[in-house]
Design an enzyme around this catalytic site. Structure first.
Site, PDB file in Angstrom:
ATOM      1  N   LYS A 171       0.868  -1.168   0.000  1.00 46.67           N
ATOM      2  CA  LYS A 171       0.000   0.000   0.000  1.00 46.67           C
ATOM      3  C   LYS A 171       0.908   1.222   0.000  1.00 46.67           C
ATOM      4  O   LYS A 171       1.359   1.692   1.043  1.00 46.67           O
ATOM      5  CB  LYS A 171      -0.907   0.001   1.225  1.00 46.67           C
ATOM      6  CG  LYS A 171      -2.223   0.786   1.065  1.00 46.67           C
ATOM      7  CD  LYS A 171      -2.068   2.264   0.782  1.00 46.67           C
ATOM      8  CE  LYS A 171      -1.594   3.039   1.985  1.00 46.67           C
ATOM      9  NZ  LYS A 171      -1.489   4.522   1.655  1.00 46.67           N
ATOM     10  N   GLU A 246       9.821   1.767  10.685  1.00 41.84           N
ATOM     11  CA  GLU A 246      10.871   2.773  10.490  1.00 41.84           C
ATOM     12  C   GLU A 246      10.165   4.112  10.540  1.00 41.84           C
ATOM     13  O   GLU A 246       9.390   4.442   9.644  1.00 41.84           O
ATOM     14  CB  GLU A 246      11.586   2.536   9.157  1.00 41.84           C
ATOM     15  CG  GLU A 246      12.918   3.255   9.055  1.00 41.84           C
ATOM     16  CD  GLU A 246      12.764   4.696   8.637  1.00 41.84           C
ATOM     17  OE1 GLU A 246      12.943   5.575   9.514  1.00 41.84           O
ATOM     18  OE2 GLU A 246      12.456   4.967   7.474  1.00 41.84           O
ATOM     19  N   CYS A 280      13.871  11.227   7.118  1.00 43.54           N
ATOM     20  CA  CYS A 280      13.693  10.939   8.537  1.00 43.54           C
ATOM     21  C   CYS A 280      15.014  10.972   9.305  1.00 43.54           C
ATOM     22  O   CYS A 280      15.024  11.180  10.513  1.00 43.54           O
ATOM     23  CB  CYS A 280      13.010   9.582   8.714  1.00 43.54           C
ATOM     24  SG  CYS A 280      13.788   8.255   7.778  1.00 43.54           S
ATOM     25  N   GLU A 380       9.837  16.814  14.894  1.00 41.50           N
ATOM     26  CA  GLU A 380      10.324  16.564  13.536  1.00 41.50           C
ATOM     27  C   GLU A 380       9.576  17.489  12.578  1.00 41.50           C
ATOM     28  O   GLU A 380       8.350  17.399  12.445  1.00 41.50           O
ATOM     29  CB  GLU A 380      10.105  15.106  13.141  1.00 41.50           C
ATOM     30  CG  GLU A 380      10.663  14.783  11.766  1.00 41.50           C
ATOM     31  CD  GLU A 380      10.515  13.318  11.405  1.00 41.50           C
ATOM     32  OE1 GLU A 380      11.431  12.757  10.786  1.00 41.50           O
ATOM     33  OE2 GLU A 380       9.461  12.730  11.735  1.00 41.50           O
TER      34      GLU A 380
END
Length: 475
Positions: A171, A246, A280, A380
């Site tokens: 997906k 992750e 990331c 973040e």
């Protein structure tokens, strides 16, 4: 106008059993609609999982050489589509064409080639006396991937899954539909057996929990936000499924007193700005000696002279837009929060850069703050926004570096590799880059704390898709 309406299930392109909303594919550099994606629903997930489950019994028993040959066919077809993939990535998420050609597309290819190279390096079976210990495929795998490095994040899951003998349901992000569609076409052209690879188009919040809790799914692998990872883990818990996550990061970049500052600051700034800060593992917090803060501030601002923000198709462009309107609004909000909280704005700020009247372009922005407590130092941002933080001594630098809920990557620059390594060993991070070292796709990629569970890339990535079986009583 590219219209995508079919899923790829059981080796065929099929219409949705449960049509949902339509999603506009928007070029983030122009805000023009360049395609439309038809979402499916839970019934399509069920169909894809059923196909993967049916195919698993035969694919899991194929020989290692058959699976290596399959990966070789995938590599061959991928190489034919590299120009198409680069254009897709640039068009759908705004990566400059030269970055798409030099990084996005080669990274995806690299994971398939790495899996082939690892095939003979892995101990698939080990004899311990009368016991045979084998690595067995984990089963049917639900793969959920994001938009920021779409080819890398699809390939680093598909390649080890295929090598291990797993079947998959992918997906991908709707914001990276063009490149994912080509990946499915590559799988079809490579002759991946029916049911081994399946792709469904759907909204993550709509089908993610269903995929994660599906009784025929054995493993869920997600790359995404920490919130998405927590949702997957909760949904997978009742079925005691294996989960590989992750997730996010707020990676520190420590510049020690004896570092070559001009080189180290420039490298750190440009690394953070790469891919418009949408990585990331980006070194988004630069930790510097308090006595040299003013010097670093000037060097950091000067480093931005090497950036050219603009049209991703222009060969001179180094920095494109962020990938979508949602991300643009988030980055603008956090830049505004930094200003409101009293952070020292060195360059950049709210709004679009000069000359960019349309598109999701963000000004490359650098803040300087007094401590690690500010919102922009803790959250973040996932955009071209760097925060400079002073420290008094090495011990405080390490304390600040580890003062985060994340632990994906860390960076240390020192006068010698030995000193950088001594500090790097004290960082709570899954990867540590010394003196400007780049990524290594054969090294384990993943993090501590809220940066995730498990590892991707290289041998560690293959291990995620296998289970140990011990067979006792052999003579």
């Amino acid at each position: 106008m590219k219209k995508i309406s079919q899923h790829y299930i059981d080796g065929q392109w099929v219409e949705s059993l449960q049509p949902g909303a339509r999603h506009d594919i928007v070029n983030p550099a122009t805000e023009a609609v360049i395609g439309q994606l038809q979402f499916g629903g839970k019934a399509d997930v069920d169909s894809a999982v059923s196909a993967a489950s049916k195919a698993f019994s035969s694919f899991s028993r194929t020989s290692l050489q058959e699976r290596v040959d399959l990966l070789g066919a995938v590599v061959s077809e991928y190489e034919k589509r590299m120009d198409d993939l680069a254009l897709a990535v640039s068009s759908e998420m705004g990566a400059p064409q030269r970055l798409a050609n030099s990084a996005h597309v080669p990274l995806g290819l690299g994971h398939f080639k790495t899996a082939i190279a690892l095939a003979d390096q892995i101990e698939w079976q080990t004899r311990k006396g009368s016991t045979l210990i084998s690595r067995e495929p984990a089963g049917v795998c639900a793969l959920i991937t994001p938009w920021n490095w779409p080819l890398n994040q699809i390939a680093c899951k598909l390649a080890p899954a295929f090598l291990s003998g797993c079947t998959v349901v992918l997906k991908p992000s709707e914001y990276a539909a063009l490149s994912a569609q080509i990946i499915a076409e590559i799988m079809d052209a490579a002759g991946v057996p029916a049911g081994v690879f399946n792709l469904i188009w759907a909204s993550g919040p709509e089908v993610g929990p269903h995929m994660s809790s599906h009784p025929l799914v054995d493993l869920v692998s997600l790359t995404g936000s920490t919130a998405a990872g927590a949702s997957v883990a909760r949904c997978a818990a009742d079925g005691i499924k294996r989960v590989s996550l992750e997730l996010g990061g707020k990676s520190p970049n420590i510049l020690l007193e004896d570092a070559p500052f001009e080189k180290a600051v420039k490298k750190g700034v440009l690394h953070l700005m790469n891919n418009s800060g949408q990585s990331c593992n980006a070194p988004s917090r630069m930790l510097v000696p308090a006595s040299r803060l003013a010097e670093v501030e000037a060097l950091a601002v000067a480093a931005l002279d090497d950036l050219t923000v603009g049209d991703p198709q222009d060969a001179s462009t180094t920095t494109g837009p962020v990938a979508n309107s949602r991300q643009f609004e988030r980055v603008q909000k956090l830049i505004g929060a930094g200003i409101a909280d009293g952070a020292k704005l060195l360059v950049g700020g709210e709004g679009r850069p000069d000359g960019c009247e349309a598109g999701y372009f963000v000004k490359p922005t650098i803040f300087s703050v007094d401590s690690n407590d500010s919102r922009i130092a803790r959250e973040e941002i996932f955009g071209p926004v760097l925060t400079l933080i002073p420290y008094s001594d090495e011990a405080e630098a390490i304390k600040i570096a580890n003062d985060t809920v994340y632990g994906l990557s860390g960076y240390v620059y020192a006068g010698s590799v030995e000193r950088a390594q001594a500090v790097g060993r004290q960082l709570r991070a899954g990867q540590v880059h010394l003196n400007g070292a780049g990524a290594d796709i054969q090294a384990p990629f993943g993090g501590f704390k809220q940066s995730g569970i498990g590892r991707e890339w290289g041998l560690a990535g293959v291990e995620e898709f296998t289970e140990y079986q011990a067979m006792m009583g052999l003579e």
